[in-house]
Design a protein around this motif. Structure first.
Motif, PDB file in Angstrom:
ATOM      1  N   ASN A 184       0.532  -1.150   0.376  1.00 40.98           N
ATOM      2  CA  ASN A 184       0.058   0.885   0.039  1.00 40.98           C
ATOM      3  C   ASN A 184       0.878   1.405   0.197  1.00 40.98           C
ATOM      4  O   ASN A 184       0.029   2.448   0.212  1.00 40.98           O
ATOM      5  CB  ASN A 184      -1.128  -0.092   1.440  1.00 40.98           C
ATOM      6  N   ALA A 185       2.305   1.288  -0.658  1.00 38.44           N
ATOM      7  CA  ALA A 185       2.604   2.123  -0.724  1.00 38.44           C
ATOM      8  C   ALA A 185       2.484   3.767  -1.513  1.00 38.44           C
ATOM      9  O   ALA A 185       3.061   4.279  -1.140  1.00 38.44           O
ATOM     10  CB  ALA A 185       4.455   1.958  -1.357  1.00 38.44           C
ATOM     11  N   GLY A 186       1.619   3.172  -2.615  1.00 36.88           N
ATOM     12  CA  GLY A 186       0.870   3.665  -3.350  1.00 36.88           C
ATOM     13  C   GLY A 186      -0.560   4.319  -2.743  1.00 36.88           C
ATOM     14  O   GLY A 186      -1.387   4.808  -4.117  1.00 36.88           O
ATOM     15  N   ILE A 187      -0.419   3.808  -1.919  1.00 37.12           N
ATOM     16  CA  ILE A 187      -2.154   4.674  -1.774  1.00 37.12           C
ATOM     17  C   ILE A 187      -1.974   6.381  -0.895  1.00 37.12           C
ATOM     18  O   ILE A 187      -0.983   5.797   0.571  1.00 37.12           O
ATOM     19  CB  ILE A 187      -3.096   3.067  -0.468  1.00 37.12           C
ATOM     20  N   VAL A 221      -8.731  21.268 -19.665  1.00 35.66           N
ATOM     21  CA  VAL A 221      -9.108  21.411 -17.728  1.00 35.66           C
ATOM     22  C   VAL A 221      -8.403  20.217 -16.914  1.00 35.66           C
ATOM     23  O   VAL A 221      -8.782  19.047 -18.637  1.00 35.66           O
ATOM     24  CB  VAL A 221      -9.126  21.609 -16.692  1.00 35.66           C
ATOM     25  N   THR A 222      -8.106  19.336 -16.238  1.00 42.29           N
ATOM     26  CA  THR A 222      -7.727  17.575 -16.012  1.00 42.29           C
ATOM     27  C   THR A 222      -6.973  17.139 -14.622  1.00 42.29           C
ATOM     28  O   THR A 222      -6.996  17.969 -13.781  1.00 42.29           O
ATOM     29  CB  THR A 222      -6.257  17.412 -16.693  1.00 42.29           C
ATOM     30  N   PRO A 223      -7.822  16.133 -14.260  1.00 46.78           N
ATOM     31  CA  PRO A 223      -7.577  15.867 -12.798  1.00 46.78           C
ATOM     32  C   PRO A 223      -6.087  16.407 -12.198  1.00 46.78           C
ATOM     33  O   PRO A 223      -5.461  15.767 -12.846  1.00 46.78           O
ATOM     34  CB  PRO A 223      -7.847  14.124 -13.040  1.00 46.78           C
ATOM     35  N   LYS A 224      -6.080  16.898 -11.255  1.00 49.27           N
ATOM     36  CA  LYS A 224      -5.402  17.208 -10.456  1.00 49.27           C
ATOM     37  C   LYS A 224      -3.806  15.940 -10.505  1.00 49.27           C
ATOM     38  O   LYS A 224      -4.675  14.942 -10.615  1.00 49.27           O
ATOM     39  CB  LYS A 224      -5.399  17.433  -9.022  1.00 49.27           C
ATOM     40  N   PRO A 225      -2.665  16.017 -10.984  1.00 51.74           N
ATOM     41  CA  PRO A 225      -2.246  14.930 -10.847  1.00 51.74           C
ATOM     42  C   PRO A 225      -0.956  14.766  -8.874  1.00 51.74           C
ATOM     43  O   PRO A 225      -0.269  15.117  -8.711  1.00 51.74           O
ATOM     44  CB  PRO A 225      -0.986  15.599 -11.556  1.00 51.74           C
ATOM     45  N   ALA A 226      -2.641  13.805  -8.227  1.00 58.19           N
ATOM     46  CA  ALA A 226      -2.109  13.698  -6.969  1.00 58.19           C
ATOM     47  C   ALA A 226      -2.514  12.362  -5.774  1.00 58.19           C
ATOM     48  O   ALA A 226      -3.574  12.114  -6.439  1.00 58.19           O
ATOM     49  CB  ALA A 226      -2.446  15.288  -6.060  1.00 58.19           C
ATOM     50  N   PRO A 227      -2.121  11.991  -4.725  1.00 58.02           N
ATOM     51  CA  PRO A 227      -2.833  10.604  -4.300  1.00 58.02           C
ATOM     52  C   PRO A 227      -3.987  10.932  -4.039  1.00 58.02           C
ATOM     53  O   PRO A 227      -4.746  11.703  -3.625  1.00 58.02           O
ATOM     54  CB  PRO A 227      -1.574  10.478  -3.211  1.00 58.02           C
TER      55      PRO A 227
END
Length: 604
Positions: A60-63, A110-116
């Motif tokens: 889960n390091a990418g959650i 516009v685009t989704p924010k590049p964030a987790p």
């Protein structure tokens, strides 16, 4: 989102096409204990994978955070998958993984924010200098384009080309299949016929969009819509250059205005992208563009795909529909540091069509909800980790308006409430129970296992539920056709759903607004048409404050849930593989728990 979006492939035509039905209930249940143990231990593990180095970042390091952050460029990012896109054409593609991947070669205002995680549901400026100027009446959006926007041949991107690309959505006779949100919002009367039938000299006859100059684009909405920016973040709002438009064939080699361009594509085999040397990094604040090359290999063997991922031959499953049971077990035992277990934004559920007696009576619907064994259903779907948390309402955690404490039928307790079920049977005039049919897709083992769980529990209170597996590839014309549902006597429809964009409009409205009932491709499965619910949707859509809109969607959700029109099974979760070579890996709520593909890099 429709099941399609799941592929977005979802349960709709988004839906995860999805979820390739590879996870059997029994196989999934075997790994639950191992995964719980992994999580309790902090998910350590890893080591170098066998092909190219790198170290696993951990379970889960990418959650909700970035696994292996890095700005290093170079190398080849290797995708693998079992499902090709419905189309790589930005206006035609509807599968969720396609929307994620398309940002390599398409850009939008516009685009989704590049964030987790949840941060990604916000939109940020992409080709535009900001997220637009909104008029006082909330019906006009004005955008200015950034400097340095170019196509792969170096020519500038103009506002007219953005308008032309959007207009292609209307050309459903030639390039059908994509999302129609922009068409519904900008031209609800469908008066425009698309650029291929446009008799204006420049084929830019859609009156709802103006382009006063090459760097300005103005959208005129007939009425306010608080999710309009979310719609502009979908690839369907990407530009297409008219001189490069090949209509039905455009998806074979889209002309790029992003950081990568197509070198080759063979349907159901794979594709290859390389750097677009005309892309101007200074014009793009969103994409990291780290790999030198991006490839995708498609295979029909899902188990072999999992083996190749674990062996380090590939970096990520592009479809992100979850590892199969054998792959999960092996990954948990030997490489748990390479696993993420995200929420997908999907709800798996049963729907009760009111056209099929006795489900026109809410007490009969409630009897099924109370009689079902919700822990057994969760296990059939893979358990808490491989399947998801027990669902309690018809809004998922990723959508504003979701209330984690809301559980009107006390489903979290997991056990059937047979006493309440029998009370409801008496209230609906069926004290001894009744007969009905559960419709499930024959290519979805989890759905069949879910139906079998329901069948066993319902029998205990006198409800005799027969199971009818149908051709899953034909769901649009089978359970999506109300006349057929009634003729077949399908009282319980097992299905799933994910949002095209994370709001109550994107998720709940197609399922519960009476104005969305269709003769074919219907997604309002209960055929619910309640003026009070419809008005809540109208009020929420007109609200441009997301928090205020969320409160209205919350009220709509309560009416839908408490009316027992649907029975939620799980808020779906997946177990997905993250190569040890991957950098900047994080799951995105905007992409239904997939990794943000445009941010990924690899260790060389």
């Amino acid at each position: 989102m429709s099941a399609r979006k799941a592929g977005k492939i979802t349960a709709s035509p988004t839906s995860q096409a999805s979820r390739a039905g590879r996870r059997t209930a029994a196989g999934a249940a075997l790994v639950v204990a191992a995964l719980v143990s992994t999580a309790a231990c902090g998910g350590g593990g890893g080591g170098k994978d066998g092909k190219g180095g790198g170290k696993a970042a951990g379970f889960n390091a990418g959650i909700n955070k970035v696994a292996s952050p890095s700005d290093k460029k170079g190398g080849e990012l290797k995708f693998i998958g079992t499902q090709d896109a419905d189309s790589w054409d930005p206006q035609r593609g509807y599968y969720g993984f396609m929307w994620d991947f398309a940002r390599y070669y398409t850009r939008t205002l516009v685009t989704p924010k590049p964030a987790p995680g949840a941060q990604s549901v916000d939109v940020v400026a992409d080709m535009a200098t900001d997220t637009g100027k909104l008029s006082d009446d909330k019906k006009t959006y004005t955008f200015t384009l950034r400097d340095g926007l170019t196509w792969e041949d170096g020519q500038p991107v103009t506002s007219k080309q953005i308008k032309y690309g959007i207009e292609r959505t209307w050309a459903t006779d030639k390039i059908s299949g994509g999302p129609q949100w922009l068409m519904q919002v900008l031209d609800p009367e469908r008066s425009y016929k698309g650029p291929y039938k446009d008799d204006t000299p420049d084929k830019l006859g859609l009156k709802a969009i103006e382009t006063p100059d090459d760097r300005t684009i103005v959208f005129h909405l007939p009425k306010p819509n608080g999710d309009f920016l979310q719609m502009l973040a979908i690839p369907a709002a990407a530009p297409v250059r008219p001189d490069k438009d090949t209509a039905e064939k455009y998806g074979l080699k889209p002309f790029s205005n992003g950081p990568y361009k197509f070198v080759s594509y063979t349907a159901n085999k794979g594709l290859e992208l390389v750097r677009n040397d005309k892309w101007n990094r200074d014009s793009d604040p969103v994409r990291k563009a780290l790999p030198d090359k991006i490839s995708l290999r498609l295979t029909s063997n899902a188990d072999d795909m999992d083996k190749k991922l674990i062996a380090g031959e590939y970096d990520v499953d592009i479809n992100a529909t979850g590892m199969g049971s054998a792959g999960r077990q092996k990954a948990l035992q030997s490489s748990r540091g390479n696993i993420d277990n995200p929420q997908t934004g999907f709800i798996r559920f049963a729907a009760f069509p009111k056209s099929v007696a006795p489900f026109d009576n809410e007490h009969c619907r409630k009897a099924v909800i109370y009689a079902s064994d919700h822990t057994s259903i969760q296990t059939a779907r893979g358990g808490p980790e491989a399947g998801g948390d027990i669902g309690t309402s018809m809004l998922p955690p990723s959508v504003k308006g979701y209330d984690p404490g809301y559980d009107p039928f006390k489903l979290k307790q997991g056990k059937p409430d047979e006493a309440k079920a029998k009370e409801e049977l008496k209230a609906c005039g069926k004290p001894d129970g009744f007969r009905t049919t559960i419709a499930v897709r024959n290519n979805k083992p989890q759905e069949i296992a879910t139906a079998e769980s329901m069948q066993a529990a319902l029998k205990k209170v006198g409800i005799d539920a027969q199971i009818d597996p149908y051709d899953g590839a034909q769901s649009t014309g089978i359970i999506g056709a109300p006349k057929n549902v009634k003729a077949k006597g399908y009282g319980i429809l097992v299905f799933g759903w994910g949002a095209d964009f994370p709001s109550g409009q994107g998720f709940l409205q197609p399922l519960a607004d009476g104005r969305f009932i269709q003769e074919s491709g219907n997604q309002n499965f209960p055929e619910l048409d309640d003026p009070a619910i419809n008005k809540l949707f109208d009020d929420a859509i007109a609200e441009t404050d997301p928090d205020k809109a969320g409160k209205l969607y919350q009220e709509a959700n309560k009416k839908v849930t408490e009316g027992a029109w649907y029975m939620p099974f799980t808020y779906e979760k997946n177990i997905i593989w993250r190569s040890s070579r991957l950098t900047n890996a994080y799951t995105s709520d905007a992409y239904n728990g997939r990794y943000d593909y445009a941010s990924l890099g690899v260790v060389r």
